[in-house]
Scaffold this motif. Structure first.
Motif, PDB file in Angstrom:
ATOM      1  N   ALA A   1       1.467   9.167  -6.071  1.00 27.74           N
ATOM      2  CA  ALA A   1       1.910  10.546  -5.868  1.00 27.74           C
ATOM      3  C   ALA A   1       2.891  10.963  -6.959  1.00 27.74           C
ATOM      4  N   THR A   2       3.795  10.066  -7.315  1.00 22.26           N
ATOM      5  CA  THR A   2       4.753  10.351  -8.382  1.00 22.26           C
ATOM      6  C   THR A   2       4.031  10.538  -9.713  1.00 22.26           C
ATOM      7  N   ALA A   3       3.076   9.676  -9.997  1.00 18.21           N
ATOM      8  CA  ALA A   3       2.317   9.787 -11.247  1.00 18.21           C
ATOM      9  C   ALA A   3       1.523  11.086 -11.292  1.00 18.21           C
ATOM     10  N   GLU A   4       0.936  11.472 -10.173  1.00 15.99           N
ATOM     11  CA  GLU A   4       0.183  12.731 -10.131  1.00 15.99           C
ATOM     12  C   GLU A   4       1.109  13.922 -10.330  1.00 15.99           C
ATOM     13  N   GLN A   5       2.301  13.874  -9.735  1.00 17.71           N
ATOM     14  CA  GLN A   5       3.276  14.954  -9.916  1.00 17.71           C
ATOM     15  C   GLN A   5       3.714  15.031 -11.379  1.00 17.71           C
ATOM     16  N   ASN A   6       3.977  13.871 -11.977  1.00 13.03           N
ATOM     17  CA  ASN A   6       4.361  13.844 -13.391  1.00 13.03           C
ATOM     18  C   ASN A   6       3.243  14.392 -14.273  1.00 13.03           C
ATOM     19  N   ALA A   7       2.024  14.023 -13.964  1.00 13.69           N
ATOM     20  CA  ALA A   7       0.880  14.513 -14.742  1.00 13.69           C
ATOM     21  C   ALA A   7       0.760  16.025 -14.625  1.00 13.69           C
ATOM     22  N   ALA A   8       0.964  16.556 -13.424  1.00  9.54           N
ATOM     23  CA  ALA A   8       0.882  18.005 -13.228  1.00  9.54           C
ATOM     24  C   ALA A   8       1.985  18.716 -14.000  1.00  9.54           C
ATOM     25  N   THR A   9       3.180  18.154 -13.972  1.00  5.95           N
ATOM     26  CA  THR A   9       4.305  18.742 -14.708  1.00  5.95           C
ATOM     27  C   THR A   9       4.030  18.717 -16.213  1.00  5.95           C
ATOM     28  N   LEU A  10       3.550  17.590 -16.704  1.00  9.58           N
ATOM     29  CA  LEU A  10       3.241  17.472 -18.129  1.00  9.58           C
ATOM     30  C   LEU A  10       2.115  18.410 -18.539  1.00  9.58           C
TER      31      LEU A  10
ATOM     32  N   LEU B   1       0.831  -1.205   0.000  1.00  8.79           N
ATOM     33  CA  LEU B   1       0.000   0.000   0.000  1.00  8.79           C
ATOM     34  C   LEU B   1       0.863   1.252   0.000  1.00  8.79           C
ATOM     35  N   LYS B   2       1.933   1.261   0.789  1.00  7.24           N
ATOM     36  CA  LYS B   2       2.846   2.419   0.811  1.00  7.24           C
ATOM     37  C   LYS B   2       3.470   2.645  -0.561  1.00  7.24           C
ATOM     38  N   LYS B   3       3.935   1.555  -1.181  1.00  8.58           N
ATOM     39  CA  LYS B   3       4.555   1.675  -2.509  1.00  8.58           C
ATOM     40  C   LYS B   3       3.558   2.190  -3.534  1.00  8.58           C
TER      41      LYS B   3
END
Length: 93
Positions: A40-49, A32-34
């Motif tokens: 969170a990483t995917a959401e950050q990448n999506a926001a950056t893109l 669950l942590k992973k």
């Protein structure tokens, strides 16, 4: 169920069963942590893109406007050159 009834229930959970359950719970927590970190990483990448896409969209719009302005200027220059050539032909004739 009353307290007396609970005393009568025999619990047959061995230490191995409990350890196995504990290990499964710990693995589930780690998984669950992973997954949360990955999300969170995917959401950050999506926001950056999305930010990059917005910037490039703005640049594209500006470039399209500039191309239109250049085409209009080119047409104006073409008409002026044609007019000057026409005047030169009149002088030559």
């Amino acid at each position: 169920m009353s307290t007396l009834a609970l005393k009568d229930v025999e619990v047959n959970v061995t230490a191995d069963d409990f350890n196995a359950l504990e290990q499964r719970v710990l693995r589930a927590v780690e998984l669950l942590k992973k997954e949360r970190e990955a999300r969170a990483t995917a959401e950050q990448n999506a926001a950056t893109l999305q930010q990059l896409l917005d910037e490039q969209s703005t640049q594209l719009t500006e470039a399209q406007e500039q191309v239109k302005a250049f085409e209009k200027e080119r047409e104006t220059v073409r008409r002026r050159v044609e007019r000057l050539l026409g005047q030169l032909e009149e002088i030559s004739a």
